[in-house]
Design an enzyme around this catalytic site. Structure first.
Site, PDB file in Angstrom:
ATOM      1  N   ALA A  65       0.868  -1.181   0.000  1.00 48.03           N
ATOM      2  CA  ALA A  65       0.000   0.000   0.000  1.00 48.03           C
ATOM      3  C   ALA A  65       0.903   1.228   0.000  1.00 48.03           C
ATOM      4  O   ALA A  65       2.078   1.151   0.364  1.00 48.03           O
ATOM      5  CB  ALA A  65      -0.894  -0.027   1.230  1.00 48.03           C
ATOM      6  N   GLY A 109       0.877  -5.079   1.177  1.00 47.13           N
ATOM      7  CA  GLY A 109      -0.360  -5.179   0.408  1.00 47.13           C
ATOM      8  C   GLY A 109      -0.145  -5.832  -0.946  1.00 47.13           C
ATOM      9  O   GLY A 109      -1.089  -6.397  -1.523  1.00 47.13           O
ATOM     10  N   GLU A 112      -0.362  -9.417  -0.232  1.00 43.37           N
ATOM     11  CA  GLU A 112      -1.769  -9.710   0.094  1.00 43.37           C
ATOM     12  C   GLU A 112      -2.635  -9.711  -1.163  1.00 43.37           C
ATOM     13  O   GLU A 112      -3.525 -10.547  -1.317  1.00 43.37           O
ATOM     14  CB  GLU A 112      -2.279  -8.681   1.118  1.00 43.37           C
ATOM     15  N   GLU A 132       5.228  -5.007   7.221  1.00 43.74           N
ATOM     16  CA  GLU A 132       4.505  -3.947   7.948  1.00 43.74           C
ATOM     17  C   GLU A 132       5.081  -3.714   9.341  1.00 43.74           C
ATOM     18  O   GLU A 132       5.098  -2.588   9.838  1.00 43.74           O
ATOM     19  CB  GLU A 132       3.015  -4.289   8.045  1.00 43.74           C
TER      20      GLU A 132
HETATM   21  N1  DAK Z   1       4.586   3.239  -0.723  1.00 43.14           N
HETATM   22  C1  DAK Z   1       4.941   4.407  -1.297  1.00 43.14           C
HETATM   23  N2  DAK Z   1       6.067   4.549  -2.028  1.00 43.14           N
HETATM   24  C2  DAK Z   1       6.878   3.475  -2.159  1.00 43.14           C
HETATM   25  C3  DAK Z   1       6.571   2.225  -1.596  1.00 43.14           C
HETATM   26  C4  DAK Z   1       5.354   2.119  -0.847  1.00 43.14           C
HETATM   27  N3  DAK Z   1       4.925   0.982  -0.322  1.00 43.14           N
HETATM   28  N4  DAK Z   1       7.562   1.367  -1.911  1.00 43.14           N
HETATM   29  C5  DAK Z   1       8.443   2.057  -2.657  1.00 43.14           C
HETATM   30  N5  DAK Z   1       8.031   3.331  -2.810  1.00 43.14           N
HETATM   31  C6  DAK Z   1       8.714   4.411  -3.547  1.00 43.14           C
HETATM   32  C7  DAK Z   1       9.920   4.930  -2.775  1.00 43.14           C
HETATM   33  O1  DAK Z   1       9.527   5.859  -1.798  1.00 43.14           O
HETATM   34  C8  DAK Z   1      10.723   5.544  -3.902  1.00 43.14           C
HETATM   35  O2  DAK Z   1      10.139   6.789  -4.232  1.00 43.14           O
HETATM   36  P1  DAK Z   1      11.049   8.102  -4.479  1.00 43.14           P
HETATM   37  O3  DAK Z   1      11.892   8.223  -3.266  1.00 43.14           O
HETATM   38  O4  DAK Z   1      11.848   7.740  -5.711  1.00 43.14           O
HETATM   39  O5  DAK Z   1      10.050   9.188  -4.667  1.00 43.14           O
HETATM   40  C9  DAK Z   1      10.469   4.600  -5.074  1.00 43.14           C
HETATM   41  O6  DAK Z   1       9.267   3.899  -4.749  1.00 43.14           O
HETATM   42  C10 DAK Z   1      11.595   3.592  -5.229  1.00 43.14           C
HETATM   43  O7  DAK Z   1      11.760   2.931  -3.988  1.00 43.14           O
HETATM   44  P2  DAK Z   1      13.198   2.680  -3.337  1.00 43.14           P
HETATM   45  O8  DAK Z   1      14.125   3.796  -3.673  1.00 43.14           O
HETATM   46  O9  DAK Z   1      12.983   2.383  -1.902  1.00 43.14           O
HETATM   47  O10 DAK Z   1      13.677   1.380  -4.138  1.00 43.14           O
HETATM   48  P3  DAK Z   1      14.695   0.243  -3.647  1.00 43.14           P
HETATM   49  O11 DAK Z   1      14.921  -0.602  -4.855  1.00 43.14           O
HETATM   50  O12 DAK Z   1      15.864   0.841  -2.955  1.00 43.14           O
HETATM   51  O13 DAK Z   1      13.904  -0.624  -2.542  1.00 43.14           O
HETATM   52  C11 DAK Z   1      11.944  -1.829  -1.700  1.00 43.14           C
HETATM   53  C12 DAK Z   1      12.807  -1.427  -2.941  1.00 43.14           C
HETATM   54  C13 DAK Z   1      10.690  -2.523  -2.228  1.00 43.14           C
HETATM   55  C14 DAK Z   1      12.748  -2.803  -0.845  1.00 43.14           C
HETATM   56  C15 DAK Z   1      11.614  -0.565  -0.878  1.00 43.14           C
HETATM   57  O14 DAK Z   1      11.034   0.398  -1.749  1.00 43.14           O
HETATM   58  C16 DAK Z   1      10.627  -0.825   0.224  1.00 43.14           C
HETATM   59  O15 DAK Z   1      10.987  -1.355   1.282  1.00 43.14           O
HETATM   60  N6  DAK Z   1       9.371  -0.392   0.038  1.00 43.14           N
HETATM   61  C17 DAK Z   1       8.353  -0.467   1.079  1.00 43.14           C
HETATM   62  C18 DAK Z   1       7.877  -1.882   1.248  1.00 43.14           C
HETATM   63  C19 DAK Z   1       6.857  -1.973   2.377  1.00 43.14           C
HETATM   64  O16 DAK Z   1       7.144  -1.714   3.537  1.00 43.14           O
HETATM   65  N7  DAK Z   1       5.659  -2.361   2.013  1.00 43.14           N
HETATM   66  C20 DAK Z   1       4.543  -2.481   2.959  1.00 43.14           C
HETATM   67  C21 DAK Z   1       3.744  -1.197   2.975  1.00 43.14           C
HETATM   68  S1  DAK Z   1       2.406  -1.250   4.154  1.00 43.14           S
HETATM   69  C22 DAK Z   1      -5.230  -2.906   4.002  1.00 43.14           C
HETATM   70  C23 DAK Z   1      -4.736  -3.089   2.728  1.00 43.14           C
HETATM   71  C24 DAK Z   1      -3.375  -3.035   2.514  1.00 43.14           C
HETATM   72  C25 DAK Z   1      -2.516  -2.752   3.545  1.00 43.14           C
HETATM   73  C26 DAK Z   1      -3.013  -2.561   4.800  1.00 43.14           C
HETATM   74  C27 DAK Z   1      -4.369  -2.617   5.040  1.00 43.14           C
HETATM   75  N8  DAK Z   1      -6.639  -2.992   4.268  1.00 43.14           N
HETATM   76  C28 DAK Z   1      -7.516  -3.523   3.221  1.00 43.14           C
HETATM   77  C29 DAK Z   1      -7.166  -2.690   5.543  1.00 43.14           C
HETATM   78  C30 DAK Z   1      -1.108  -2.719   3.229  1.00 43.14           C
HETATM   79  C31 DAK Z   1      -0.146  -2.128   3.919  1.00 43.14           C
HETATM   80  C32 DAK Z   1       1.202  -2.095   3.333  1.00 43.14           C
HETATM   81  O17 DAK Z   1       1.438  -2.612   2.273  1.00 43.14           O
END
Ligand code: DAK
Length: 258
Positions: A65, A109, A112, A132
């Site tokens: 997400a 997400g 998921e 998360e």
């Molecule tokens: N959200 C927003 N932007 C993101 C992102 C994300 N999840 N993942 C990556 N980006 C963006 C980065 O901020 C960066 O943007 P700029 O800085 O260039 O503006 C760009 O994508 C490239 O990312 P990185 O520079 O970080 O790229 P790397 O190759 O170095 O790293 C990575 C790749 C995938 C390891 C890293 O980006 C990362 O850790 N991303 C976050 C992964 C994460 O924590 N995902 C979980 C998010 S929480 C629900 C439904 C869904 C959810 C909850 C409830 N309901 C139905 C109730 C879901 C929650 C989640 O998913």
């Protein structure tokens, strides 16, 4: 056909849907989810489509997400708006089969969303995770539930509590993905599988999907009863008559989705 964050293409009876927000690693922002809902609805009601594929790029399925979109939400906003939840029901409510073709990151997400599909075909570069916990939150779209049913408690706890990433081979061994293919073959392989599925009778495919899905909701005795009722009902279809006649007559069946 191209919407802003989601591309879609009809290939025969297959609806191929591609997440397309490369700058943010296909982070699942509100607009992307709306685009996706719109396309899923269209294919679900298109009688020519028998099966869908949901995929990302070679390097990312979806990194979760959109963290930037939700970071400042308060509890009251999240609760009252039913944050994210209200928009994420479409995939799991589909009655037609949908395959997730995952390459690269499928995190949070993203993982998921892939698990909401009926099964996952992964490329050898796929990486699954529920990170998360590293953000001070927890999975909210089925991560603690579907992952546990899919790979068991020990591995699900490991994944959700540590936030670690599982590679494609571990995911296949654990039962999260049905098969692994080289990254450059993922699209073609997923299409081949979807085309195979699409060659069968649509109502029968829908019944099979409904019956397998019930295995997660019902005790065994009720699931078996449900399955046998659906099985009996296939004998009311023209396609069952055609399928069995074709076998006996040693020819290919021509299904009419009736
Ligand atoms: N959200 C927003 N932007 C993101 C992102 C994300 N999840 N993942 C990556 N980006 C963006 C980065 O901020 C960066 O943007 P700029 O800085 O260039 O503006 C760009 O994508 C490239 O990312 P990185 O520079 O970080 O790229 P790397 O190759 O170095 O790293 C990575 C790749 C995938 C390891 C890293 O980006 C990362 O850790 N991303 C976050 C992964 C994460 O924590 N995902 C979980 C998010 S929480 C629900 C439904 C869904 C959810 C909850 C409830 N309901 C139905 C109730 C879901 C929650 C989640 O998913």
């Amino acid at each position: 056909m191209s919407d802003k964050f989601v591309l879609s293409e009809k290939i025969g009876k297959v609806g191929l849907i591609t997440l397309n927000r490369p700058d943010a690693l296909n982070a699942l922002c509100e607009s992307l989810i709306h685009d996706l809902e719109h396309i899923l609805e269209r294919y679900e009601s298109d009688s020519e489509i028998h099966c869908m594929i949901l995929m990302g790029s070679d390097t990312v399925f979806a990194a979760g997400a959109d963290i930037k979109e939700m970071q400042h939400k308060t509890y009251m906003e999240a609760y009252k708006e039913d944050l994210i939840t209200k928009d994420w029901t479409q995939v799991s409510a589909l009655r037609k089969p949908i395959i997730a073709a995952v390459s690269g990151y499928a995190l949070g997400g993203g993982c998921e969303l892939a698990m909401m599909c009926d099964f996952i075909i992964a490329s050898n570069t796929a990486k699954f995770g529920q990170p998360e916990v590293t953000l001070g939150t927890m999975p909210g779209a089925g991560g603690t539930q579907r992952l546990t049913r899919s790979i068991g408690k020990a591995k699900a706890m490991d994944m959700c509590l540590t936030g670690r990433i599982m590679d494609a081979h571990e995911a296949e061994k654990a039962g999260l993905v049905s098969r692994i293919v080289p990254v450059e073959e993922l699209r073609e392989e997923a299409l081949k599988v979807a085309q195979k599925i699409s060659s069968y009778s649509l109502p029968i495919l829908m019944m099979i999907k409904e019956s397998v899905s019930r295995a997660f909701e019902m005790p065994l005795s009720e699931g078996l009863r449900f399955e046998s009722r659906l099985f009996h009902s296939t004998f009311s279809t023209e396609d069952q008559k055609e399928g069995m006649a074709a076998f006996v007559e040693k020819r290919h069946p021509v299904f009419k989705d009736q």
